[in-house]
Design a protein around this motif. Structure first.
Motif, PDB file in Angstrom:
ATOM      1  N   GLN A  70      21.010  26.458 -16.702  1.00 12.96           N
ATOM      2  CA  GLN A  70      22.403  26.066 -16.564  1.00 12.96           C
ATOM      3  C   GLN A  70      23.088  26.891 -15.483  1.00 12.96           C
ATOM      4  O   GLN A  70      24.219  27.330 -15.633  1.00 12.96           O
ATOM      5  CB  GLN A  70      23.137  26.222 -17.895  1.00 12.96           C
ATOM      6  CG  GLN A  70      22.412  25.526 -19.017  1.00 12.96           C
ATOM      7  CD  GLN A  70      23.298  24.687 -19.913  1.00 12.96           C
ATOM      8  OE1 GLN A  70      24.502  24.825 -19.902  1.00 12.96           O
ATOM      9  NE2 GLN A  70      22.696  23.806 -20.664  1.00 12.96           N
ATOM     10  N   THR A 105      14.655  24.725 -12.536  1.00 16.80           N
ATOM     11  CA  THR A 105      16.019  24.677 -13.031  1.00 16.80           C
ATOM     12  C   THR A 105      16.126  23.935 -14.347  1.00 16.80           C
ATOM     13  O   THR A 105      15.408  22.971 -14.593  1.00 16.80           O
ATOM     14  CB  THR A 105      16.962  24.018 -11.998  1.00 16.80           C
ATOM     15  OG1 THR A 105      18.259  23.879 -12.574  1.00 16.80           O
ATOM     16  CG2 THR A 105      16.465  22.636 -11.597  1.00 16.80           C
ATOM     17  N   HIS A 107      19.050  22.021 -15.981  1.00  9.55           N
ATOM     18  CA  HIS A 107      20.361  21.390 -16.070  1.00  9.55           C
ATOM     19  C   HIS A 107      21.376  21.776 -15.001  1.00  9.55           C
ATOM     20  O   HIS A 107      22.580  21.668 -15.221  1.00  9.55           O
ATOM     21  CB  HIS A 107      20.989  21.623 -17.456  1.00  9.55           C
ATOM     22  CG  HIS A 107      20.092  21.302 -18.609  1.00  9.55           C
ATOM     23  ND1 HIS A 107      18.848  20.765 -18.450  1.00  9.55           N
ATOM     24  CD2 HIS A 107      20.264  21.425 -19.936  1.00  9.55           C
ATOM     25  CE1 HIS A 107      18.289  20.581 -19.632  1.00  9.55           C
ATOM     26  NE2 HIS A 107      19.106  20.969 -20.558  1.00  9.55           N
ATOM     27  N   ARG A 108      20.958  22.248 -13.839  1.00  5.83           N
ATOM     28  CA  ARG A 108      21.885  22.441 -12.720  1.00  5.83           C
ATOM     29  C   ARG A 108      21.134  22.258 -11.403  1.00  5.83           C
ATOM     30  O   ARG A 108      19.920  22.457 -11.343  1.00  5.83           O
ATOM     31  CB  ARG A 108      22.474  23.871 -12.710  1.00  5.83           C
ATOM     32  CG  ARG A 108      23.794  24.137 -13.432  1.00  5.83           C
ATOM     33  CD  ARG A 108      24.897  23.138 -13.245  1.00  5.83           C
ATOM     34  NE  ARG A 108      25.289  22.853 -11.854  1.00  5.83           N
ATOM     35  CZ  ARG A 108      26.103  23.591 -11.128  1.00  5.83           C
ATOM     36  NH1 ARG A 108      26.605  24.702 -11.608  1.00  5.83           N
ATOM     37  NH2 ARG A 108      26.434  23.221  -9.910  1.00  5.83           N
ATOM     38  N   ILE A 109      21.889  21.941 -10.347  1.00  4.57           N
ATOM     39  CA  ILE A 109      21.390  22.029  -8.977  1.00  4.57           C
ATOM     40  C   ILE A 109      22.194  23.146  -8.325  1.00  4.57           C
ATOM     41  O   ILE A 109      23.421  23.160  -8.441  1.00  4.57           O
ATOM     42  CB  ILE A 109      21.594  20.702  -8.213  1.00  4.57           C
ATOM     43  CG1 ILE A 109      20.831  19.567  -8.913  1.00  4.57           C
ATOM     44  CG2 ILE A 109      21.134  20.834  -6.763  1.00  4.57           C
ATOM     45  CD1 ILE A 109      21.055  18.206  -8.292  1.00  4.57           C
ATOM     46  N   TYR A 122      12.765  20.393 -12.045  1.00  4.42           N
ATOM     47  CA  TYR A 122      13.695  20.205 -13.155  1.00  4.42           C
ATOM     48  C   TYR A 122      12.954  20.205 -14.483  1.00  4.42           C
ATOM     49  O   TYR A 122      11.884  19.611 -14.600  1.00  4.42           O
ATOM     50  CB  TYR A 122      14.403  18.846 -13.046  1.00  4.42           C
ATOM     51  CG  TYR A 122      15.314  18.669 -11.868  1.00  4.42           C
ATOM     52  CD1 TYR A 122      14.797  18.418 -10.606  1.00  4.42           C
ATOM     53  CD2 TYR A 122      16.696  18.707 -12.024  1.00  4.42           C
ATOM     54  CE1 TYR A 122      15.637  18.222  -9.519  1.00  4.42           C
ATOM     55  CE2 TYR A 122      17.543  18.502 -10.940  1.00  4.42           C
ATOM     56  CZ  TYR A 122      17.008  18.265  -9.688  1.00  4.42           C
ATOM     57  OH  TYR A 122      17.836  18.060  -8.615  1.00  4.42           O
ATOM     58  N   TYR A 170      27.104  14.016 -18.353  1.00  3.53           N
ATOM     59  CA  TYR A 170      25.868  14.675 -17.906  1.00  3.53           C
ATOM     60  C   TYR A 170      24.734  13.685 -18.117  1.00  3.53           C
ATOM     61  O   TYR A 170      24.902  12.673 -18.794  1.00  3.53           O
ATOM     62  CB  TYR A 170      25.618  15.971 -18.680  1.00  3.53           C
ATOM     63  CG  TYR A 170      25.348  15.759 -20.148  1.00  3.53           C
ATOM     64  CD1 TYR A 170      26.404  15.620 -21.043  1.00  3.53           C
ATOM     65  CD2 TYR A 170      24.049  15.673 -20.639  1.00  3.53           C
ATOM     66  CE1 TYR A 170      26.175  15.400 -22.388  1.00  3.53           C
ATOM     67  CE2 TYR A 170      23.810  15.453 -21.975  1.00  3.53           C
ATOM     68  CZ  TYR A 170      24.864  15.316 -22.843  1.00  3.53           C
ATOM     69  OH  TYR A 170      24.628  15.082 -24.176  1.00  3.53           O
ATOM     70  N   SER A 185      17.897  14.229 -15.539  1.00  3.60           N
ATOM     71  CA  SER A 185      17.883  15.364 -16.477  1.00  3.60           C
ATOM     72  C   SER A 185      19.339  15.719 -16.768  1.00  3.60           C
ATOM     73  O   SER A 185      20.236  15.278 -16.046  1.00  3.60           O
ATOM     74  CB  SER A 185      17.083  16.558 -15.947  1.00  3.60           C
ATOM     75  OG  SER A 185      17.884  17.394 -15.140  1.00  3.60           O
ATOM     76  N   ILE A 187      21.767  17.319 -15.955  1.00  2.00           N
ATOM     77  CA  ILE A 187      22.657  18.010 -15.017  1.00  2.00           C
ATOM     78  C   ILE A 187      24.054  17.409 -15.174  1.00  2.00           C
ATOM     79  O   ILE A 187      24.184  16.237 -15.533  1.00  2.00           O
ATOM     80  CB  ILE A 187      22.179  17.877 -13.554  1.00  2.00           C
ATOM     81  CG1 ILE A 187      22.060  16.401 -13.149  1.00  2.00           C
ATOM     82  CG2 ILE A 187      20.844  18.571 -13.353  1.00  2.00           C
ATOM     83  CD1 ILE A 187      21.788  16.184 -11.668  1.00  2.00           C
ATOM     84  N   ASP A 191      26.786  17.276 -10.200  1.00  2.00           N
ATOM     85  CA  ASP A 191      25.619  17.543  -9.344  1.00  2.00           C
ATOM     86  C   ASP A 191      24.959  16.282  -8.811  1.00  2.00           C
ATOM     87  O   ASP A 191      24.112  16.362  -7.922  1.00  2.00           O
ATOM     88  CB  ASP A 191      24.572  18.359 -10.119  1.00  2.00           C
ATOM     89  CG  ASP A 191      24.930  19.840 -10.203  1.00  2.00           C
ATOM     90  OD1 ASP A 191      25.752  20.293  -9.384  1.00  2.00           O
ATOM     91  OD2 ASP A 191      24.388  20.524 -11.081  1.00  2.00           O
ATOM     92  N   ASP A 267      26.855  28.704 -11.476  1.00  2.00           N
ATOM     93  CA  ASP A 267      25.788  29.210 -10.610  1.00  2.00           C
ATOM     94  C   ASP A 267      26.038  30.691 -10.349  1.00  2.00           C
ATOM     95  O   ASP A 267      26.846  31.070  -9.506  1.00  2.00           O
ATOM     96  CB  ASP A 267      25.786  28.405  -9.298  1.00  2.00           C
ATOM     97  CG  ASP A 267      24.632  28.780  -8.387  1.00  2.00           C
ATOM     98  OD1 ASP A 267      24.113  29.891  -8.505  1.00  2.00           O
ATOM     99  OD2 ASP A 267      24.261  27.939  -7.552  1.00  2.00           O
TER     100      ASP A 267
END
Lengths: 290, 190
Positions: A70, A105, A107-109, A122, A170, A185, A187, A191, A267
């Motif tokens: 995350q 990762t 759940h985030r980019i 992912y 999401y 996924s 995210i 994102d 982030d």
């Protein structure tokens, strides 16, 4: 410390070949879910067994690995996976997005734009975007084969009918190269715009569900929407309280039981870099900058 | 001499060498038409080092291989049998096919997958003299705008991409170089 009893990057070579073949077919058919014989990993399902297998199949001794959960580099999941590969593959690790060649990762980019030399892996819990609409795998597979995605649009329409807007925030479904509807996924939909036209290779691994899929660089990825309800990559309407960024995705943190809260960048690498560069937010120790 | 040639030429450090070779395959497939370097294998002629490395990295007892006439020698068969343990089969049953473009004809004999499982398709390893001189313009996933690349033929790949999401995927190999052409790439004359 190294573990000589294990093969390089933990998995045996036959398993890696099987995963590698699935990854290559995934890249050749962007957005299509390739079945693969997922292995038991030394961690429970839901902790990134799919992502770990994809990372293990991709890592070379020269790679620098970054793992985020995350957005954060310092959570249990991220630290454990980073240590796992430090021990089993002896790779360098980093918390800085720009230094990493492979980024796993959950759940985030990352906020910083990725580059051509990077691979983003992912962790995916439910790879099938139609699963909650149609529980039978035989049916969803046929729906993908026939490009029959009406049900997904009905779901988004029902969101609008009930809430006045598309409430999915999401795991927002996307269409890849005008063909396959894909689950990006979980995210945040913030994102989603970074999925398409990305310079990095994006690989998706679902361990429990035994699926691998992929997006080559610069793939055309469109978030599903309607003409009168266009896709909106929303975020909390605040600036980060630590670095003052107004463009990054924010976590809301409750700080006491009286309703006090702060907003901070999800982030952590992006946020610390900005703080080191002298950017300040509402709660920065220097004073009331924002 | 013959035995030595068959038994040697594999990766000297299998786990690390195959990881590096896979990354070349991955980069090639993710960026169609771009030439990658691949090393580590020393297979018997006429198999190129690049084709040998791809086979060592991806082929094993679970992946039937078709060896076209151009490459169907005793030494190549025994090298593949020893290093990959892959069964040699007819073209229509193969996961991987190896040979020159002419020897692989007709390409319609290879598996292109099914509507529900388009991944159940063949990967062709096309041995070329040289892949550095472009003959076609590519566009599609993996390519920012356009990419020029060497292709041994045009019409066959136009037809292949028209079947998307079905189709076969290709590697083009020459010496230590490889490039790839997945079915998703649109192909035009230069």
């Amino acid at each position: 410390m190294t573990d000589q009893a294990y093969n390089f990057a933990y998995l045996d070579e036959a398993t890696k070949r099987m995963i590698r073949r699935a990854l290559l077919k995934g890249l050749a058919i962007p957005g299509y879910q390739v079945p693969f014989a997922s292995r038991e990993m030394p961690m429970p399902y839901g902790w990134g067994t799919g992502g770990v297998q994809v990372t293990a199949a991709c890592l070379t001794p020269e790679d620098t690995l970054k793992v985020i959960d995350q957005g954060a580099d310092d959570t249990t999941n991220a630290v454990s996976i980073r240590k796992f590969f430090e021990r089993t593959a002896q790779v360098q690790t980093s918390e800085t997005t720009a230094e990493a060649t492979v980024i796993q990762t959950r759940h985030r980019i990352p906020e910083v734009a990725l580059t051509e030399g990077q691979i983003l892996v992912y962790q995916v819990p439910i790879p099938e975007p139609l699963r909650f609409l149609e529980p039978r795998e035989s049916e969803t597979r046929r729906m993908h084969a026939l490009e029959e995605y009406g049900l997904m649009h009905v779901k988004l329409y029902e969101d609008i009918a009930r809430h006045g807007a598309i409430a999915t925030s999401y795991a927002y479904p996307v269409k890849v190269e005008g063909r396959y509807v894909m689950d990006p996924s979980p995210i945040p939909k913030f994102d989603n715009p970074k999925l398409g036209g990305n310079a990095a290779i994006q690989l998706f691994g679902a361990g429990r569900e035994q699926r691998i899929y992929a997006l080559p660089p610069y793939t055309d990825v469109v978030s599903l929407d309607f003409e009168d309800h266009p896709f909106d990559p929303s975020k909390a309407d605040h600036a980060c309280d630590l670095c003052g960024s107004e463009v990054s995705y924010l976590d809301e943190v409750i700080t006491d039981d009286k309703g006090s809260r702060i907003f901070v960048c999800s982030d952590t690498s992006y946020c610390t870099t900005r703080q080191d560069e002298g950017h300040t937010g509402r709660l920065s120790p220097e004073g009331e900058a924002a | 001499m013959f035995e030595a040639e068959v038994l040697s030429g594999g990766f000297s450090n299998p786990a690390q060498d195959s990881a590096r070779a896979f990354r070349a395959c991955l980069d090639a497939m993710a960026r169609p038409g771009r030439i990658q370097q691949i090393a580590g294998a020393v297979p018997p002629a006429p198999l190129s080092p690049a084709a040998g490395a791809i086979l060592l990295t991806l082929a094993d007892a679970t992946t039937p291989i078709f060896i076209a006439k151009s490459h169907d020698t005793e030494a190549v068969r025994r090298w593949i049998a020893f290093h990959c343990s892959a069964p040699v089969v007819a073209a229509s049953d193969a996961d991987f096919a190896i040979g020159t473009w002419d020897a692989l004809q007709p390409v319609s004999q290879f598996a292109i997958g099914t509507a529900e499982y388009p991944d159940r398709s063949a990967t062709l390893i096309v041995e070329c003299e040289d892949i550095s001189a472009p003959t076609a313009t590519l566009s599609g996933p993996g390519i920012e705008t356009t990419q020029t690349a060497y292709l041994p033929n045009l019409d066959a790949f136009v037809a292949n991409s028209a079947q998307f999401p079905l189709g076969f995927d290709c590697y083009f190999t020459a010496g230590n170089q490889l490039s790839a052409l997945p079915r998703s790439t649109k192909v035009e004359a230069l």
